[in-house]
Design a protein around this motif. Structure first.
Motif, PDB file in Angstrom:
ATOM      1  N   ALA A  24      50.612  23.957  47.281  1.00  0.00           N
ATOM      2  CA  ALA A  24      50.889  24.757  46.084  1.00  0.00           C
ATOM      3  C   ALA A  24      49.721  24.688  45.114  1.00  0.00           C
ATOM      4  CB  ALA A  24      52.169  24.278  45.419  1.00  0.00           C
ATOM      5  N   ARG A  25      49.141  23.499  44.977  1.00  0.00           N
ATOM      6  CA  ARG A  25      47.998  23.364  44.063  1.00  0.00           C
ATOM      7  C   ARG A  25      46.826  24.235  44.525  1.00  0.00           C
ATOM      8  NH1 ARG A  25      43.752  20.697  44.860  1.00  0.00           N
ATOM      9  NH2 ARG A  25      44.680  19.451  46.532  1.00  0.00           N
ATOM     10  N   LYS A  26      46.573  24.264  45.828  1.00  0.00           N
ATOM     11  CA  LYS A  26      45.485  25.112  46.351  1.00  0.00           C
ATOM     12  C   LYS A  26      45.751  26.584  46.046  1.00  0.00           C
ATOM     13  CE  LYS A  26      44.339  22.094  50.265  1.00  0.00           C
ATOM     14  NZ  LYS A  26      44.334  21.996  51.753  1.00  0.00           N
ATOM     15  N   LEU A  27      46.995  27.006  46.249  1.00  0.00           N
ATOM     16  CA  LEU A  27      47.320  28.408  45.987  1.00  0.00           C
ATOM     17  C   LEU A  27      47.163  28.725  44.510  1.00  0.00           C
ATOM     18  CD1 LEU A  27      50.418  28.763  48.339  1.00  0.00           C
ATOM     19  CD2 LEU A  27      48.158  29.766  48.685  1.00  0.00           C
ATOM     20  N   HIS A  28      47.550  27.779  43.652  1.00  0.00           N
ATOM     21  CA  HIS A  28      47.415  27.996  42.212  1.00  0.00           C
ATOM     22  C   HIS A  28      45.955  28.194  41.828  1.00  0.00           C
ATOM     23  CE1 HIS A  28      51.491  26.064  40.858  1.00  0.00           C
ATOM     24  NE2 HIS A  28      51.636  27.133  41.627  1.00  0.00           N
ATOM     25  N   THR A  29      45.044  27.440  42.451  1.00  0.00           N
ATOM     26  CA  THR A  29      43.626  27.569  42.079  1.00  0.00           C
ATOM     27  C   THR A  29      43.090  28.953  42.431  1.00  0.00           C
ATOM     28  OG1 THR A  29      42.788  26.718  44.194  1.00  0.00           O
ATOM     29  CG2 THR A  29      43.225  25.106  42.443  1.00  0.00           C
ATOM     30  N   LEU A  30      43.753  29.663  43.329  1.00  0.00           N
ATOM     31  CA  LEU A  30      43.360  31.029  43.676  1.00  0.00           C
ATOM     32  C   LEU A  30      44.145  32.063  42.873  1.00  0.00           C
ATOM     33  CD1 LEU A  30      43.113  30.678  47.571  1.00  0.00           C
ATOM     34  CD2 LEU A  30      41.235  30.737  45.915  1.00  0.00           C
ATOM     35  N   GLY A  31      44.945  31.588  41.909  1.00  0.00           N
ATOM     36  CA  GLY A  31      45.727  32.509  41.088  1.00  0.00           C
ATOM     37  C   GLY A  31      46.993  32.984  41.764  1.00  0.00           C
ATOM     38  N   LEU A  32      47.437  32.280  42.797  1.00  0.00           N
ATOM     39  CA  LEU A  32      48.639  32.670  43.544  1.00  0.00           C
ATOM     40  C   LEU A  32      49.773  31.725  43.142  1.00  0.00           C
ATOM     41  CD1 LEU A  32      46.938  33.150  47.042  1.00  0.00           C
ATOM     42  CD2 LEU A  32      47.211  34.820  45.207  1.00  0.00           C
ATOM     43  N   HIS A  33      50.705  32.228  42.341  1.00  0.00           N
ATOM     44  CA  HIS A  33      51.771  31.383  41.802  1.00  0.00           C
ATOM     45  C   HIS A  33      53.138  31.710  42.395  1.00  0.00           C
ATOM     46  CE1 HIS A  33      48.970  29.844  38.844  1.00  0.00           C
ATOM     47  NE2 HIS A  33      48.616  31.090  38.561  1.00  0.00           N
ATOM     48  N   LEU A  34      53.336  32.950  42.790  1.00  0.00           N
ATOM     49  CA  LEU A  34      54.607  33.380  43.370  1.00  0.00           C
ATOM     50  C   LEU A  34      54.362  33.833  44.808  1.00  0.00           C
ATOM     51  CD1 LEU A  34      55.891  35.579  40.393  1.00  0.00           C
ATOM     52  CD2 LEU A  34      56.330  33.151  40.803  1.00  0.00           C
ATOM     53  N   LEU A  35      55.431  33.882  45.598  1.00  0.00           N
ATOM     54  CA  LEU A  35      55.278  34.316  46.988  1.00  0.00           C
ATOM     55  C   LEU A  35      54.769  35.756  47.058  1.00  0.00           C
ATOM     56  CD1 LEU A  35      58.365  32.708  48.764  1.00  0.00           C
ATOM     57  CD2 LEU A  35      56.051  31.819  48.439  1.00  0.00           C
ATOM     58  N   ARG A  36      55.124  36.596  46.079  1.00  0.00           N
ATOM     59  CA  ARG A  36      54.626  37.973  46.083  1.00  0.00           C
ATOM     60  C   ARG A  36      53.104  37.986  45.947  1.00  0.00           C
ATOM     61  NH1 ARG A  36      55.717  41.984  43.701  1.00  0.00           N
ATOM     62  NH2 ARG A  36      57.942  41.707  43.378  1.00  0.00           N
ATOM     63  N   ASP A  37      52.566  37.014  45.196  1.00  0.00           N
ATOM     64  CA  ASP A  37      51.112  36.934  45.062  1.00  0.00           C
ATOM     65  C   ASP A  37      50.466  36.671  46.417  1.00  0.00           C
ATOM     66  OD1 ASP A  37      51.529  37.213  42.324  1.00  0.00           O
ATOM     67  OD2 ASP A  37      51.470  35.046  41.973  1.00  0.00           O
ATOM     68  N   VAL A  38      51.083  35.809  47.205  1.00  0.00           N
ATOM     69  CA  VAL A  38      50.545  35.502  48.534  1.00  0.00           C
ATOM     70  C   VAL A  38      50.639  36.733  49.436  1.00  0.00           C
ATOM     71  CG1 VAL A  38      50.761  33.999  50.548  1.00  0.00           C
ATOM     72  CG2 VAL A  38      51.218  33.081  48.259  1.00  0.00           C
ATOM     73  N   LEU A  39      51.763  37.439  49.360  1.00  0.00           N
ATOM     74  CA  LEU A  39      51.924  38.640  50.185  1.00  0.00           C
ATOM     75  C   LEU A  39      50.842  39.677  49.891  1.00  0.00           C
ATOM     76  CD1 LEU A  39      55.789  39.251  50.026  1.00  0.00           C
ATOM     77  CD2 LEU A  39      54.475  38.408  51.980  1.00  0.00           C
ATOM     78  N   HIS A  40      50.461  39.792  48.615  1.00  0.00           N
ATOM     79  CA  HIS A  40      49.520  40.845  48.227  1.00  0.00           C
ATOM     80  C   HIS A  40      48.092  40.329  48.030  1.00  0.00           C
ATOM     81  CE1 HIS A  40      52.641  43.842  47.995  1.00  0.00           C
ATOM     82  NE2 HIS A  40      53.380  43.016  47.280  1.00  0.00           N
ATOM     83  N   ALA A  41      47.837  39.098  48.458  1.00  0.00           N
ATOM     84  CA  ALA A  41      46.452  38.616  48.488  1.00  0.00           C
ATOM     85  C   ALA A  41      45.882  38.997  49.849  1.00  0.00           C
ATOM     86  CB  ALA A  41      46.413  37.101  48.268  1.00  0.00           C
ATOM     87  N   TYR A  42      45.478  40.261  49.965  1.00  0.00           N
ATOM     88  CA  TYR A  42      45.080  40.795  51.263  1.00  0.00           C
ATOM     89  C   TYR A  42      43.717  40.232  51.699  1.00  0.00           C
ATOM     90  CZ  TYR A  42      48.322  44.325  49.396  1.00  0.00           C
ATOM     91  OH  TYR A  42      49.383  44.964  48.804  1.00  0.00           O
ATOM     92  N   PRO A  43      43.484  40.146  53.006  1.00  0.00           N
ATOM     93  CA  PRO A  43      42.137  39.780  53.474  1.00  0.00           C
ATOM     94  C   PRO A  43      41.109  40.798  52.975  1.00  0.00           C
ATOM     95  CG  PRO A  43      43.735  39.758  55.287  1.00  0.00           C
ATOM     96  CD  PRO A  43      44.419  40.396  54.118  1.00  0.00           C
ATOM     97  N   HIS A  44      39.895  40.322  52.663  1.00  0.00           N
ATOM     98  CA  HIS A  44      38.871  41.269  52.208  1.00  0.00           C
ATOM     99  C   HIS A  44      38.123  41.896  53.379  1.00  0.00           C
ATOM    100  CE1 HIS A  44      36.395  37.507  52.391  1.00  0.00           C
ATOM    101  NE2 HIS A  44      35.484  38.337  52.835  1.00  0.00           N
ATOM    102  N   ARG A  45      38.302  41.329  54.576  1.00  0.00           N
ATOM    103  CA  ARG A  45      37.770  41.960  55.790  1.00  0.00           C
ATOM    104  C   ARG A  45      38.518  41.398  56.991  1.00  0.00           C
ATOM    105  NH1 ARG A  45      33.968  38.585  58.447  1.00  0.00           N
ATOM    106  NH2 ARG A  45      33.355  36.788  57.151  1.00  0.00           N
ATOM    107  N   HIS A  46      38.301  42.021  58.133  1.00  0.00           N
ATOM    108  CA  HIS A  46      38.940  41.567  59.367  1.00  0.00           C
ATOM    109  C   HIS A  46      37.876  41.413  60.460  1.00  0.00           C
ATOM    110  CE1 HIS A  46      42.409  43.201  57.182  1.00  0.00           C
ATOM    111  NE2 HIS A  46      43.161  42.416  57.927  1.00  0.00           N
ATOM    112  N   GLU A  47      38.083  40.407  61.300  1.00  0.00           N
ATOM    113  CA  GLU A  47      37.190  40.195  62.445  1.00  0.00           C
ATOM    114  C   GLU A  47      37.986  40.344  63.737  1.00  0.00           C
ATOM    115  OE1 GLU A  47      35.322  36.401  62.176  1.00  0.00           O
ATOM    116  OE2 GLU A  47      34.042  36.972  60.465  1.00  0.00           O
TER     117      GLU A  47
END
Length: 782
Positions: free
Chosen positions: A119-142
């Motif tokens: 949770a602390r790692k996610l917070h440092t990326l500005g992700l506090h709610l599960l919706r934030d994680v859902l919409h933190a899209y990859p910036h590229r794909h390999e």
């Protein structure tokens, strides 16, 4: 009726989420205090007391208040205000979900089993709610379904390889340099040497037997292959399916937060959160978009290229839909009652008959769009775009005439006094012979003249008022304002514009800055769009020539030949790091240099440090041909009309955007004589030359603006930083015009039938809009 325990839980959940999100006062629509003022807070006066004044507290104070409130709700004794009690209280308030438990999207990330410190790692990326994680899209794909055979990789190619560490070493070939070498055995049995320069901190991840995924550039030495590593991932055997053998997303991260952690967090969130859709199936079918669940799985873990493509399309559509809804809702003008004008065809013919020219077909089309709005009882809010010289002012003058014919007043607000004076002169020419009384109100007027004009405006003795921001001062009162025209709107703040619109007049916004349609639909989402895409007949296209600074002498020789033929010229110096002092110095130096190069020419200077009266004086002298060359900074970019000026020289043209160069070029070609624009490039790179060749080869402002958008992106196009466009995660404004138009069509359809999104079937959409909005203030709009 809900029990006390149920009400306690209903109140506890948002307060716990607020605590988990860092006490930002954003989790609850309208803020925590608004939640407590609702019926939900009534049974808990002590909780209300504990959180009184929450918005005014700093983050530490809010955390203390929240913990006290949660203790009161859960019945556990208060822990005091010692910050060290935070971890215990947090775990008690936000328990990790049981395996298989379904979680709402607004649950805090603490509910997710993301491992120690997750949770602390996610917070440092500005992700506090599960919706934030859902919409933190990859910036590229390999594509890691079939990683390359290294025997076929070319020298210098960037590749991603997977393998197991079979050997490692450290060496220091010279002081201050440390090199880590690792031998990686790939699944095919091949070996590759991977190298890190001066990155000792990665060594702990390079133990023998570890599985790695490496990205970097290949260097070939005979049959051996070396990889200069740019990106490293360690692969946990249990997570093979998330990092290898598939199309893999690469996320924005920080040091200490691995890609595998972020993929695992996204995967577990997708499993835990019910991915219900806020768009009904019939709208999805109508606009050809997939369902939300398929899109979210597809953006994070696509099964194939087609899955990734349809996911990207749906989520881009959603970004634009919520942006358009937000723009339409925050522009209250979109749902206000406006004036209802007659706007008769006979009056339009009367106006046109008084002109020394006829309207073009494009002007007629736009005028029909405007009059349709004016006849409606809803407030008009329309943007009229048109290239330099396309006749926007004549169209606006006709609309003002129609308003006055119905007994209303009109106003035209311009960003500078130079432009306001020019509009005043034009409107007097257009409207004066039709017995329309036109007035001018600008800051440079004497107090007595201002007071006299303000009195005439208030008493209705002036039909149309032209002015600058002086029109929105507190002591300006209109008798009956019916139509407000705002020129170059992006130069005004939103609050400035709103002051003019207090009486709910119809609103017409004009812009001579060509903006690509996709950008206009987002930057001006609360306005309907009209485009005058045709120039009046008989205008001679401006000839544009790009030269290097080594040919400057020839350029000014050409300027002198034009002067000898009785013409005049502009010379513009480049913007220097938005520093007016340096810009003034450069302009002054250039004027001195030109005096030496062209001793016959009469030269004067215009710059941003001058007062409005000084600028007007210089421009009046230039129009009167009291001198031949006006050396200027970019203050002449908008609203200067000198028909005898036939040459525009732009120094260091590479420092300007293409759209701005086009605007500057539009200062010439205002008369009947052939006009010229000379771009002098101080930088000689191929990239610069290719960019400037675009404006050399086209006089169509919209073509140039599209090219500028592709080259520089929306955030750099002049004026859009103030537009309220948020950072769009997936959107591509240079290529998304069709998607934007579809999203806008749906947004307008939704709000036409339900302006406040109150229907039960729209509650999920409304909730999603609130959660995606950029500020608490906006959440209160709906």
């Amino acid at each position: 009726m809900a029990t006390v325990a149920e009400l306690q839980e209903k109140l506890r959940r948002p307060l716990a989420a607020e605590l988990a999100s860092g006490c930002q006062n954003r989790v609850v629509a309208g803020g925590v205090e608004k939640l407590l003022a609702s019926p939900l807070g009534n049974p808990f006066p002590k909780v209300r007391e504990a959180l009184a004044g929450y918005a005014a507290l700093d983050a530490a104070g809010r955390e203390v208040a929240l913990r006290a409130a949660l203790d009161l709700l859960t019945g556990t004794p208060a822990k005091g205000t010692a910050p060290k009690a935070a971890p215990v209280a947090r775990r008690a308030a936000v328990p990790t979900a049981a395996p298989g438990e379904r979680l709402p999207p607004d649950a805090p990330v603490e509910r997710l089993d993301s491992g120690p410190g997750g949770a602390r790692k996610l917070h440092t990326l500005g992700l506090h709610l599960l919706r934030d994680v859902l919409h933190a899209y990859p910036h590229r794909h390999e594509d890691r379904r079939a990683l390359p055979d290294l025997s076929e990789v070319e020298d210098g190619q960037k590749v991603t390889v997977e393998g197991r560490v079979v050997a490692k070493s450290r060496r220091s070939p010279k002081p201050g340099m440390q090199i880590l070498d690792v031998t990686l055995e790939t699944p095919s049995g091949g070996r590759v040497k991977a190298t890190w320069f001066n990155q000792p901190w990665v060594e702990k991840q390079l133990r023998e037997g570890a599985r790695l995924v490496l990205t970097g550039r290949v260097k070939r030495f005979g049959r051996s292959v070396q990889l200069g590593v740019e990106h490293l991932e360690t692969v946990d055997g249990a997570q093979d399916s998330l990092s290898t053998g598939r199309i893999v997303g690469v996320y924005d991260a920080k040091d200490g937060i691995s890609q595998e952690f972020l993929r695992r967090a996204a995967f577990r969130t997708l499993q835990a959160v019910p991915l219900d859709d806020y768009l009904p199936a019939h709208w999805r079918r109508q606009y050809g978009v997939t369902d939300l669940g398929d899109a979210l799985w597809g953006i994070h873990f696509p099964a194939d290229e087609a899955h990734l493509s349809r996911a990207n399309h749906r989520l881009r559509f959603d970004e634009y839909l919520f942006l358009e809804l937000r723009m339409l809702l925050q522009g209250e003008d979109a749902v206000l009652q406006g004036k209802r004008f007659n706007a008769k065809g006979d009056d339009i013919h009367t106006f046109e008959g008084a002109l020394p020219f006829r309207f073009t077909n494009a002007q007629r089309r736009v005028l029909l769009e405007i009059t349709d709005d004016m006849r409606s009882d809803r407030q008009m809010a329309r943007l009229v775009q048109g290239d330099v010289g396309s006749g926007k002012t004549a169209v606006a003058a006709c609309a003002l005439y129609l308003a006055v014919r119905d007994g209303y007043q009109g106003a035209l607000m311009a960003p500078t006094e130079i432009l306001a004076r020019q509009h005043y002169a034009n409107l007097v020419g257009y409207l004066g012979q039709l017995d329309i009384r036109v007035g001018l109100l600008i800051g440079a007027m004497t107090p007595k003249a201002k007071l006299e004009m303000q009195t005439r405006i208030a008493e209705g003795d002036v039909d149309v008022v032209v002015g600058t921001q002086a029109l929105i001062q507190e002591n300006v009162r209109f008798d009956n304002l019916g139509l407000a025209v705002v020129d170059e709107e992006h130069r005004f703040g939103v609050q400035q514009r709103r002051k003019l619109l207090a009486g709910r007049p119809d609103v017409l916004v004009m812009s001579a800055t060509p903006i690509p349609r996709s950008l206009a639909l987002t930057a001006y989402g609360d306005l309907e769009l009209s485009v005058i895409d045709e120039l009046p007949p008989g205008r001679t296209p401006i000839e544009t020539k790009l030269i290097q600074d080594t040919a400057r002498q020839q350029a000014y020789g050409f300027v002198m030949r034009q002067i000898r033929e009785g013409r005049q010229a502009f010379v513009v110096t480049a913007l220097i790091e938005e520093n007016e002092n340096l810009e003034l110095l450069a302009a002054t130096q250039l004027a001195d240099d030109l005096g030496t190069i062209l001793p016959e020419a009469r030269i004067d200077l215009l710059h941003g440090k001058m007062s409005a009266a000084e600028k007007d004086f210089v421009m009046d002298r230039f129009r009167a041909h009291d001198f031949d060359i006006l050396v200027s900074t970019t203050v002449i970019e908008v609203g200067v009309d000198v028909p005898n000026a036939t040459v525009m020289v732009i120094e260091n043209a590479e420092r300007f955007g293409l759209a701005q160069l086009h605007q500057l070029r539009g200062r010439v070609g205002r008369g009947s004589a052939q006009s010229y624009c000379v771009l002098i490039a101080g930088e000689h790179s191929k990239k610069t030359r290719q960019r400037l060749k675009i404006i050399e080869g086209s006089t169509d402002g919209f073509v140039i603006a599209e090219a500028d958008l592709k080259l520089r992106g929306p955030g750099e196009i002049r004026g859009t930083r103030q537009s309220g466009i948020p950072d769009l995660r997936l959107a591509d404004l240079a290529n998304d015009t069709q998607i934007i138009e579809q999203a806008r069509e749906l947004a307008k359809h939704i709000l036409a039938h339900d302006p406040k999104l109150e229907h039960p079937r729209l509650q999920y959409l409304r909730s999603e809009l609130q959660n995606r909005s950029q500020s608490v203030a906006y959440r209160e709009v709906i």
